[in-house]
Design an enzyme around this catalytic site. Structure first.
Site, PDB file in Angstrom:
ATOM      1  N   TYR A  82      -2.160 -28.760  15.143  1.00 51.51           N
ATOM      2  CA  TYR A  82      -3.217 -27.835  14.709  1.00 51.51           C
ATOM      3  C   TYR A  82      -3.816 -27.089  15.906  1.00 51.51           C
ATOM      4  O   TYR A  82      -3.730 -25.887  16.020  1.00 51.51           O
ATOM      5  CB  TYR A  82      -4.351 -28.614  14.023  1.00 51.51           C
ATOM      6  N   SER A 102      -1.709 -35.463  19.684  1.00 45.38           N
ATOM      7  CA  SER A 102      -1.650 -36.917  19.868  1.00 45.38           C
ATOM      8  C   SER A 102      -0.268 -37.445  19.483  1.00 45.38           C
ATOM      9  O   SER A 102       0.306 -37.028  18.475  1.00 45.38           O
ATOM     10  CB  SER A 102      -2.682 -37.618  18.974  1.00 45.38           C
ATOM     11  N   GLU A 140      -8.171 -36.812   6.568  1.00 40.53           N
ATOM     12  CA  GLU A 140      -8.529 -37.330   7.892  1.00 40.53           C
ATOM     13  C   GLU A 140      -9.954 -37.866   7.902  1.00 40.53           C
ATOM     14  O   GLU A 140     -10.265 -38.820   8.595  1.00 40.53           O
ATOM     15  CB  GLU A 140      -8.370 -36.206   8.926  1.00 40.53           C
ATOM     16  N   SER A 173     -15.937 -32.202  15.406  1.00 43.52           N
ATOM     17  CA  SER A 173     -16.969 -32.596  16.375  1.00 43.52           C
ATOM     18  C   SER A 173     -18.287 -32.899  15.642  1.00 43.52           C
ATOM     19  O   SER A 173     -18.454 -32.526  14.473  1.00 43.52           O
ATOM     20  CB  SER A 173     -17.188 -31.468  17.387  1.00 43.52           C
TER      21      SER A 173
HETATM   22  C1  LIG Z   1      -8.649 -37.788  21.381  1.00 37.51           C
HETATM   23  C2  LIG Z   1      -8.309 -36.501  20.727  1.00 37.51           C
HETATM   24  C3  LIG Z   1      -7.161 -36.410  19.969  1.00 37.51           C
HETATM   25  C4  LIG Z   1      -6.825 -35.203  19.361  1.00 37.51           C
HETATM   26  N1  LIG Z   1      -5.654 -35.136  18.652  1.00 37.51           N
HETATM   27  C5  LIG Z   1      -5.289 -33.947  18.100  1.00 37.51           C
HETATM   28  C6  LIG Z   1      -4.033 -33.839  17.424  1.00 37.51           C
HETATM   29  O1  LIG Z   1      -3.266 -34.799  17.310  1.00 37.51           O
HETATM   30  N2  LIG Z   1      -3.692 -32.635  16.932  1.00 37.51           N
HETATM   31  C7  LIG Z   1      -4.499 -31.546  17.025  1.00 37.51           C
HETATM   32  O2  LIG Z   1      -4.140 -30.495  16.506  1.00 37.51           O
HETATM   33  N3  LIG Z   1      -5.698 -31.620  17.672  1.00 37.51           N
HETATM   34  C8  LIG Z   1      -6.098 -32.794  18.207  1.00 37.51           C
HETATM   35  N4  LIG Z   1      -7.293 -32.884  18.894  1.00 37.51           N
HETATM   36  C9  LIG Z   1      -8.113 -31.686  19.062  1.00 37.51           C
HETATM   37  C10 LIG Z   1      -9.380 -31.665  18.246  1.00 37.51           C
HETATM   38  O3  LIG Z   1      -9.092 -31.428  16.897  1.00 37.51           O
HETATM   39  C11 LIG Z   1     -10.271 -30.587  18.857  1.00 37.51           C
HETATM   40  O4  LIG Z   1     -10.656 -31.018  20.138  1.00 37.51           O
HETATM   41  C12 LIG Z   1     -11.504 -30.334  18.021  1.00 37.51           C
HETATM   42  O5  LIG Z   1     -11.136 -29.684  16.835  1.00 37.51           O
HETATM   43  C13 LIG Z   1     -12.534 -29.448  18.771  1.00 37.51           C
HETATM   44  O6  LIG Z   1     -11.904 -28.274  19.213  1.00 37.51           O
HETATM   45  P1  LIG Z   1     -11.987 -27.819  20.737  1.00 37.51           P
HETATM   46  O7  LIG Z   1     -11.672 -28.975  21.607  1.00 37.51           O
HETATM   47  O8  LIG Z   1     -11.151 -26.589  20.861  1.00 37.51           O
HETATM   48  O9  LIG Z   1     -13.509 -27.451  20.980  1.00 37.51           O
HETATM   49  P2  LIG Z   1     -14.264 -26.120  20.474  1.00 37.51           P
HETATM   50  O10 LIG Z   1     -13.927 -25.863  19.043  1.00 37.51           O
HETATM   51  O11 LIG Z   1     -13.998 -25.040  21.442  1.00 37.51           O
HETATM   52  O12 LIG Z   1     -15.760 -26.587  20.556  1.00 37.51           O
HETATM   53  C14 LIG Z   1     -16.491 -26.632  21.792  1.00 37.51           C
HETATM   54  C15 LIG Z   1     -17.917 -27.050  21.469  1.00 37.51           C
HETATM   55  O13 LIG Z   1     -18.547 -26.076  20.617  1.00 37.51           O
HETATM   56  C16 LIG Z   1     -19.031 -26.682  19.434  1.00 37.51           C
HETATM   57  N5  LIG Z   1     -18.832 -25.778  18.292  1.00 37.51           N
HETATM   58  C17 LIG Z   1     -17.711 -25.098  17.981  1.00 37.51           C
HETATM   59  N6  LIG Z   1     -17.871 -24.398  16.844  1.00 37.51           N
HETATM   60  C18 LIG Z   1     -19.149 -24.642  16.410  1.00 37.51           C
HETATM   61  C19 LIG Z   1     -19.913 -24.220  15.280  1.00 37.51           C
HETATM   62  N7  LIG Z   1     -19.381 -23.395  14.358  1.00 37.51           N
HETATM   63  N8  LIG Z   1     -21.180 -24.694  15.161  1.00 37.51           N
HETATM   64  C20 LIG Z   1     -21.706 -25.534  16.088  1.00 37.51           C
HETATM   65  N9  LIG Z   1     -21.023 -25.967  17.187  1.00 37.51           N
HETATM   66  C21 LIG Z   1     -19.760 -25.537  17.345  1.00 37.51           C
HETATM   67  C22 LIG Z   1     -18.198 -27.941  19.263  1.00 37.51           C
HETATM   68  O14 LIG Z   1     -18.869 -28.932  18.510  1.00 37.51           O
HETATM   69  C23 LIG Z   1     -18.004 -28.385  20.711  1.00 37.51           C
HETATM   70  O15 LIG Z   1     -19.118 -29.092  21.164  1.00 37.51           O
HETATM   71  C24 LIG Z   1      -7.671 -34.076  19.498  1.00 37.51           C
HETATM   72  C25 LIG Z   1      -8.824 -34.174  20.262  1.00 37.51           C
HETATM   73  C26 LIG Z   1      -9.140 -35.354  20.879  1.00 37.51           C
HETATM   74  C27 LIG Z   1     -10.401 -35.418  21.688  1.00 37.51           C
END
Ligand SMILES: Cc1cc2nc3c(=O)[nH]c(=O)nc-3n(C[C@H](O)[C@H](O)[C@H](O)COP(=O)(O)OP(=O)(O)OC[C@H]3O[C@@H](n4cnc5c(N)ncnc54)[C@H](O)[C@@H]3O)c2cc1C
Length: 391
Positions: free
Chosen positions: A133, A166, A249, A371
């Site tokens: 994703y 992951s 999920e 998150s």
């Molecule tokens: C241990 C781990 C395993 C993972 N495994 C997978 C996997 O197998 N496959 C996969 O596809 N992804 C995976 N992920 C990714 C995970 O889904 C994303 O990290 C998550 O969706 C957040 O996206 P981002 O990291 O791009 O942060 P961003 O979306 O860029 O967010 C950055 C910050 O802004 C805040 N924010 C963003 N939008 C808003 C909003 N609309 N309102 C308020 N606050 C907001 C967020 O809460 C966060 O604090 C994994 C992540 C981790 C940490």
């Protein structure tokens, strides 16, 4: 509100507990309590062998309908199952992404050919799946996915980059959200493709984590191919199907985590008793708070169960943010209880003990699977009916 499990559920509990006692021993003794988030590299081959033993005995995918090889387990039975698995210190499951995410998605949205071809491999542990994703600019804002796929003859050709995938390095397959129509509004141009990982067009670059492990990776698609019929739903249905997966999920699987957390809290208490922090009133207070938090989590899980029909009630929406925040705080408590000892590694070059792993990995609990901020939006909009945030 009923706070007890039924006699049928308790019989189910005894059956699974008995099977675990008979099978999770001997060659599998060493993997007890190992694996799972923050510890995925530990005993991977042995845990894969264990996955196959569970599959052969019909103890994987229990929530799936019987016609697709599951046990049609109720929500309560799924909780009982997770409880017994944690009590027996069952190892982190290597097939959980296929079992809890892709399998239910295929059952809900896939066609019969896909179900017949792909569900048996998940059930038996022969085929592991990863979730494609997130991208560098598409995490919380998943609809911003830029990985593209185009249909050429009888194959989809994929180009783009995923991140945080992951278990990618161990997976045979990935379910990938990609853009198949760049000319329509962003939610409408996405499709949900099933892509084999072992091919020249897929490159996996593991990401080094603060725990020292590499459980997730960057995944690059450079002309990667998959058969035209490996699409779930129709082209353009990707957003709907992807959200179906996210609902799984955030659903039942989190309700059974209580015992795992109890095991971790017991380790923190043990450390406090060992080093005298258990006599310190400030620490006693924080440990009691952690215990109370866990009890609240348990009662909410029971409340959700007693209200649930086939769908989870709105009270289930607080589970993710609640357990993620509780668990992150437990990690901090563990480090404070260990004090200076928390700085000492078990072994060279970077061998963490269980509490150090807990602290470091639980930082990510409030990020993945939605998150904390996104969870608050979900609770506000879907559970409380407040106005949607501007988009
Ligand atoms: C241990 C781990 C395993 C993972 N495994 C997978 C996997 O197998 N496959 C996969 O596809 N992804 C995976 N992920 C990714 C995970 O889904 C994303 O990290 C998550 O969706 C957040 O996206 P981002 O990291 O791009 O942060 P961003 O979306 O860029 O967010 C950055 C910050 O802004 C805040 N924010 C963003 N939008 C808003 C909003 N609309 N309102 C308020 N606050 C907001 C967020 O809460 C966060 O604090 C994994 C992540 C981790 C940490």
């Amino acid at each position: 509100m009923h706070l007890r499990f039924s006699a049928t559920d308790e019989a189910f509990r005894s059956e699974f507990a008995g099977w675990l006692a008979d099978n999770l021993r001997g060659e599998f003794e060493a993997i007890k309590g190992r694996g799972g988030p923050g510890d995925e590299n530990a005993f991977f081959d042995e845990r894969l062998a264990w996955e196959k033993v569970m599959g052969a005995a019909g103890w994987t995918c229990i929530s799936w309908p019987k016609e697709w090889g599951g046990r049609g387990a109720t929500l309560a039975q799924q909780v009982v199952y997770h409880e017994e698995y944690a009590k027996a210190r069952g190892p982190g499951r290597v097939g959980h992404i296929g079992e809890t995410l892709l399998g239910p998605t295929l059952i809900a949205f896939g066609n019969d050919d896909q179900k017949q071809r792909l569900l048996p491999g998940i059930r038996s542990g022969e085929e592991l799946w990863c979730q494609g994703y997130s991208e560098p600019n598409a995490g919380s804002d998943l609809a911003n996915v830029q990985t593209r796929a185009r249909l050429e003859g009888d194959e989809w050709i994929l180009d783009g980059q995923k991140v945080w995938t992951s278990l990618a390095q161990w997976s045979q397959w990935s379910f990938v959200i990609c853009r198949t129509d760049p000319d329509v509004p962003k939610h409408k141009g996405l499709s949900y493709l099933l892509v084999p990982m072992d091919q020249p067009g897929v490159e996996i670059r593991p990401i080094a984590q603060i725990t020292g492990d590499s459980e997730f990776s960057e995944t690059f698609f450079d002309g990667a191919r998959t058969a035209a019929n490996n699409i779930v739903g129709e082209p353009g249905d990707g957003w709907k199907v992807a959200n179906g997966t996210l609902a799984f999920e955030r659903g039942a699987s989190t309700l059974g985590q209580n015992i795992e957390f109890q095991n971790e809290l017991a380790e923190v208490i043990h450390a406090a008793q060992r080093n005298g922090k258990g006599d310190d009133p400030a620490f006693r207070q924080r440990i009691a708070d952690a215990w109370i938090g866990l009890e609240i989590f348990r009662y909410n899980a029971l409340r959700v169960l007693s209200q649930a029909g086939s769908d989870l009630p709105p009270a289930a929406m607080i589970n993710k943010i609640y357990w993620a925040s509780w668990h992150r705080d437990l990690g901090k408590l563990a480090m404070d209880v260990l004090g200076m000892e928390s700085q000492v590694l078990d072994d060279a070059p970077y061998e963490l003990n269980a509490l150090q792993r807990l602290f470091l990995f639980s930082r990510s609990d409030t990020i993945y699977a939605g998150s904390n901020q996104i969870q608050r939006n979900i609770i506000a909009e879907r559970a409380l009916g407040m106005p949607r945030e501007p988009r």
